[in-house]
Design an enzyme around this catalytic site. Sequence first.
Site, PDB file in Angstrom:
ATOM      1  N   ARG A 124       7.318  -5.948   4.681  1.00 12.97           N
ATOM      2  CA  ARG A 124       8.057  -4.739   4.325  1.00 12.97           C
ATOM      3  C   ARG A 124       9.366  -5.082   3.630  1.00 12.97           C
ATOM      4  NH1 ARG A 124       7.769   0.091   8.655  1.00 12.97           N
ATOM      5  NH2 ARG A 124       8.497   1.196   6.801  1.00 12.97           N
ATOM      6  N   SER A 170      13.202   2.966  -0.260  1.00 13.13           N
ATOM      7  CA  SER A 170      13.425   3.648   1.020  1.00 13.13           C
ATOM      8  C   SER A 170      14.854   4.157   1.084  1.00 13.13           C
ATOM      9  CB  SER A 170      13.184   2.695   2.201  1.00 13.13           C
ATOM     10  OG  SER A 170      13.532   3.318   3.425  1.00 13.13           O
ATOM     11  N   GLU A 314       6.626  11.297   4.971  1.00 13.41           N
ATOM     12  CA  GLU A 314       5.977  11.102   6.267  1.00 13.41           C
ATOM     13  C   GLU A 314       4.839  12.096   6.499  1.00 13.41           C
ATOM     14  OE1 GLU A 314       6.454   8.998   9.041  1.00 13.41           O
ATOM     15  OE2 GLU A 314       7.612   7.716   7.721  1.00 13.41           O
ATOM     16  N   HIS A 341       5.284   1.391   3.891  1.00 10.65           N
ATOM     17  CA  HIS A 341       5.459   1.818   5.282  1.00 10.65           C
ATOM     18  C   HIS A 341       4.655   0.915   6.217  1.00 10.65           C
ATOM     19  CE1 HIS A 341       7.259   6.118   4.659  1.00 10.65           C
ATOM     20  NE2 HIS A 341       7.927   5.165   4.024  1.00 10.65           N
ATOM     21  N   ARG A 345       0.116   3.156   2.725  1.00 10.51           N
ATOM     22  CA  ARG A 345      -0.538   4.403   3.140  1.00 10.51           C
ATOM     23  C   ARG A 345      -1.369   5.030   2.031  1.00 10.51           C
ATOM     24  NH1 ARG A 345       4.308   6.993   6.914  1.00 10.51           N
ATOM     25  NH2 ARG A 345       3.725   5.854   8.810  1.00 10.51           N
TER      26      ARG A 345
END
Length: 428
Positions: A124, A170, A314, A341, A345
Amino acid sequence: MTAESRPWSAPPATGPVTATVRLPGSKSMTARALILAALADGPSVIEAPLRARDTELMAAGLRAIGVGVDTTDPARWVVTPGPFRGPARIDVGLAGTITRFLPPAVALADGPIEFDGDPHMRKRPLRPIVAALRTLGVTVDASPIDGLPLTVHGTGPVEGGEVVIDASGSSQFVSGLLLSAPRFAKGLTVRHEGPPVPSAPHLRMTTHMLRAAGAVVDDSVADVWVVEPGTLRGRTWTIEPDLSGAAPFFAAAAVTGGAVTLAGWPADSWQPVEQAIGIFRALGAEVTRSADGLTVRGTGTLRGVTADLSEVGELTPVVSALAALAEGPSELRGVEHIRGHETDRITALATELGRVGATVSEFPDGLRIEPGPLHGAVFETYADHRMAHAAAVIGLSVPGVELADVGCTSKTLPEFPELWAGLVAQRS
């Protein structure tokens, strides 16, 4: 699957789901409250916190550096600041909030603080935080990609000043720097240069909470945040129910034509509630707010949508599941950042929704989902709680959906399987 994996059969709904649910507090608010309390000038109380793996690891990390965090009462945590000290080792698990929020704080410690976590966390992105801390004169040892394992060599005071970062991966990169900025001798100016910063509502949550703790923050210029040096006050934080955690429960109402109310919803929220309401309405649900809480009602129709989810990334897994059950195709864009994430995803959703029968195309920043006749299958969850939520939503309408691991929901809602089964059993 890991040794801790917990296979689970998603329960199908046999009629409209009608229920009132009470969910634990927001992960995002709990994490910010813990950091601000640890940096404050006196004790703080966190009421209705989220008690889950991410926040318990955050609390453990703060204890490791000398902060008192009493979680004996699950509904009322007490945080007592103390001088940050090393050496210490902090397990971040799979929590992005810990890896983005704690390193700037422990730069104020006296001694080295080591960070590491689950294997996927080594992939990440952390480079903007690492580079910013180095710009501020903090010595940081990191992996070749400027990620975990990571050691921050705290020397006590941090001078502060100005940093330029690319936070397009982010918003937590900005939030992590801002939360500790009042404690820097000169405060901090953060300038973002790059593609748009995603999840803007979470940045607003950060600045709101900083001001509530007594910080002076100027965010009047786009992509520039100025925090003056000063004292953060100890105070009582009351944590809102988690909006992202509520999404699958709201989806149950939309899928089954029922009604689900999230109890305890505040009149004024620091979470991106308006954006979430707009998306559910676009999908065909009715959404109302009252003294009872926030309620989503299904209308018997699920529509395909074209939506920019950049501010509510999210929600992408649950919205993708609803799109796979809708009457027409959907395009979900603006979420390239969710590739970084708990898993990628976008690719994970394309793979698993395809596995159950949808036709899914990937964009760099999202998905096109064309519903088709769906069928049961084993739905991989990739150690990602939001992927498990998506699978549970699909399973409402599609018999035979088996989650490879529902245990990953412990990251933010350990009781999810029981709450979900109880919800599906409640019918109008």
